[in-house]
Design a protein around this motif. Structure first.
Motif, PDB file in Angstrom:
ATOM      1  N   ASP A 214     -14.373   9.481  46.561  1.00 21.63           N
ATOM      2  CA  ASP A 214     -13.376   9.671  47.605  1.00 21.63           C
ATOM      3  C   ASP A 214     -13.534   8.586  48.676  1.00 21.63           C
TER       4      ASP A 214
ATOM      5  N   PRO B 190      -7.112   8.572  48.700  1.00 22.76           N
ATOM      6  CA  PRO B 190      -6.339   9.786  49.026  1.00 22.76           C
ATOM      7  C   PRO B 190      -6.739  11.011  48.207  1.00 22.76           C
ATOM      8  N   THR B 191      -7.917  11.005  47.589  1.00 21.99           N
ATOM      9  CA  THR B 191      -8.346  12.140  46.749  1.00 21.99           C
ATOM     10  C   THR B 191      -8.871  13.302  47.581  1.00 21.99           C
ATOM     11  N   VAL B 192      -9.236  13.066  48.821  1.00 21.43           N
ATOM     12  CA  VAL B 192      -9.537  14.184  49.731  1.00 21.43           C
ATOM     13  C   VAL B 192      -8.681  14.001  50.973  1.00 21.43           C
ATOM     14  N   ARG B 193      -8.564  15.085  51.733  1.00 18.41           N
ATOM     15  CA  ARG B 193      -7.830  14.994  52.978  1.00 18.41           C
ATOM     16  C   ARG B 193      -8.766  14.379  54.010  1.00 18.41           C
ATOM     17  N   HIS B 194      -8.412  13.220  54.491  1.00 18.44           N
ATOM     18  CA  HIS B 194      -9.288  12.559  55.458  1.00 18.44           C
ATOM     19  C   HIS B 194      -8.998  13.084  56.858  1.00 18.44           C
ATOM     20  N   PRO B 195     -10.045  13.265  57.653  1.00 18.24           N
ATOM     21  CA  PRO B 195      -9.829  13.707  59.034  1.00 18.24           C
ATOM     22  C   PRO B 195      -8.972  12.676  59.765  1.00 18.24           C
ATOM     23  N   ASP B 196      -8.340  13.104  60.844  1.00 18.77           N
ATOM     24  CA  ASP B 196      -7.489  12.200  61.603  1.00 18.77           C
ATOM     25  C   ASP B 196      -8.361  11.323  62.501  1.00 18.77           C
TER      26      ASP B 196
ATOM     27  N   TYR C  44     -16.858  14.455  58.198  1.00 23.91           N
ATOM     28  CA  TYR C  44     -16.112  14.921  57.020  1.00 23.91           C
ATOM     29  C   TYR C  44     -16.631  16.278  56.549  1.00 23.91           C
TER      30      TYR C  44
ATOM     31  N   LYS D 215     -15.690  19.102  58.770  1.00 20.08           N
ATOM     32  CA  LYS D 215     -14.255  19.395  58.659  1.00 20.08           C
ATOM     33  C   LYS D 215     -13.989  20.168  57.356  1.00 20.08           C
ATOM     34  N   LEU D 216     -14.653  19.769  56.284  1.00 19.69           N
ATOM     35  CA  LEU D 216     -14.478  20.470  55.011  1.00 19.69           C
ATOM     36  C   LEU D 216     -14.935  21.923  55.132  1.00 19.69           C
TER      37      LEU D 216
ATOM     38  N   ASN E 116     -12.381  23.922  57.065  1.00 18.88           N
ATOM     39  CA  ASN E 116     -11.112  24.158  56.363  1.00 18.88           C
ATOM     40  C   ASN E 116     -11.270  24.943  55.072  1.00 18.88           C
TER      41      ASN E 116
END
Lengths: 308, 308
Positions: free
Chosen positions: B178, B205-211, B300, B303-304, B307
């Motif tokens: 990722d 783009p394979t994981v949702r990256h933090p903003d 990361y 955040k994971l 979520n």
């Protein structure tokens, strides 16, 4: 690579009750190349020296990685491999782990195999070894001296020290077994500890038992018949009892074994070579009742495999 | 006892690419008491002597129990314990296994972590370390001599012998990450191998990256800003690139770190103490770009967790 789901036999019983001896013959019948044998002693947490220091007994559930054991058997049942820990009884210490793949049959033997519900649920067949106490103590002392490097005094002491632990943790497992196996001295041989012992199998209704009547009836009423059925009680509950006479002759044992083997599936075992063996000190001997017991349990396992 | 499902970070990369160094700082940020660290080298099949005899390389997938690794991480993810094998790099041989329970975070680092699909599916976040080849070789030789008891010649030879294996088994894992992390020398410092290296994170783009834009914008346009975003291409595909400058001053690093820490959940880490450390030979040094990289990856992971 994943394989077909194996049949899992659990053998529990106190130290010296004959777990390994029983397992060895079953492995011979089933075929060593398709059996994975797991000894729960390998899941000890502490070496002999560590246990001595802290005054802990290997019999105590907290002194064994029962969680790891459960996860390992589950993985084997799923068809996966494990890295099995190794406890070396001679040294009383650990060795490097071994890579183990599941065979068609898995035999798990040890002190605490039926200790908790999760473990009990893993087994397809549960056998508890419950020989006369006199026999078990004699066997244990003999074994600890001849194979595990204990002095005679140490071996006797171990039996003594373990009595309370054994009553608390080992004995209660008896009630969870599908089969309780009891070796005992015939009335006329009070000193017998080996090949002439009688055997009795208590068959609980927790598994579907094969129709042994066929086996017995094919050899009806003859004096040569060394297997017999009776009704009996165990802790107040009615049970089937299968009796195996200690004074069988080789011929009788072999003809009975042949009947059992003939009743097995085609792909199953065809010979009882290697069964009935036990050690008296360092001398290997043979017991026919033991051989028949091993054959009968193998018969169960093959029937379970067939009916899966 | 079973615990909450942990977040699992995989770190893969060639020998000497900095996997352990990266992991150590992340563990410091997350809190060593809640992180379980698994080094895949512990799953080697053969000792150094055995590999020498048979001319096998530890890089070869068949020389590692990847099936056991997978089953162990799966068990930890489920909340269960494992008996982890132990490979001692100093001796090049195995030691007794260790009982390991899962923490809230699990970091699995090693050569072949993304080698097969089943392994790749286990991780919540996959980071591949891809430093400039010049750096990796320098780091590896330094490490093998100072920490693993190799002679200078042996260490150089190992790099040479491994090149083909590395291209075949390690490099292809890059595409499954990722995040690809690339340390490289600034144009003006061709001899730099340590604290002044630039870092670049390729974000797939394979994981949702933090903003991350929040983080960067809060420090807008200033010369002090040591993080920047650009668009770029990786193997032809457009990707986000996060750049970390090598020549950061301590103040800048600390103010950037504070912004990141402030963006973390309340129960998360509050300090970057213990990050950015690396060994040059046997001397411990500190790199600010490394510290920020470790902090960003920890960001990361939190955040994971949030979520999930």
């Amino acid at each position: 690579m994943r394989r077909a789901k194996p049949i899992i036999l659990g053998i529990a019983g106190d130290s010296g009750s004959g777990k390994t001896t029983l397992a060895q013959g079953i492995i011979q019948i089933l075929g060593p190349e398709i059996v994975t044998n797991i000894c729960i002693d390998d899941y000890h947490k502490y070496s002999r020296a560590q246990r001595k220091e802290t005054n802990l007994s290997a019999l105590h559930p907290d002194c064994n990685y029962l969680d790891i054991l459960q996860s390992h058997i589950t993985e084997l049942r799923r068809g996966g491999a494990i890295l099995k820990p190794v406890y070396d009884h001679q040294r009383g210490d650990f060795a490097l782990p071994e890579y183990v793949l599941p065979g068609s049959f898995i035999i798990v033997e040890g002190l605490l195999g039926f200790y908790n519900k999760k473990l009990r649920e893993i087994f397809d067949l549960k056998v508890f070894l419950d020989p006369e106490d006199f026999l078990r103590k004699t066997w244990k002392v003999q074994r600890d001296i001849s194979q595990r490097g204990y002095s005679s005094e140490e071996a006797e002491n171990t039996v003594y020290r373990r009595a309370e632990m054994s009553a608390r943790y080992i004995a209660p497992q008896r009630e969870h077994a599908d089969i309780v196996l009891n070796f005992y001295r015939p009335g006329e041989l009070p000193q017998e500890t080996g090949s002439k012992l009688n055997a009795k199998m208590i068959l609980r209704p927790t598994v579907r038992h094969p129709d042994f009547s066929e086996l017995v009836e094919e050899n009806p009423g003859s004096e040569e018949n060394c297997l017999s059925f009776t009704l009996g009680r165990d802790s107040g509950t009615p049970v089937d009892l299968l009796h195996i006479q200690g004074n069988i002759r080789q011929n009788t044992m072999e003809s009975t074994a042949k009947i059992i083997l003939d009743n097995l599936p085609e792909a199953g075992p065809t010979s009882i070579a290697g069964t009935g063996r036990y050690l008296e000190g360092k001398t290997q001997k043979t017991s026919y009742p033991l051989a028949l017991t091993q054959l009968l349990i193998s018969f169960y396992l093959h029937k379970l495999k067939l009916n899966r």
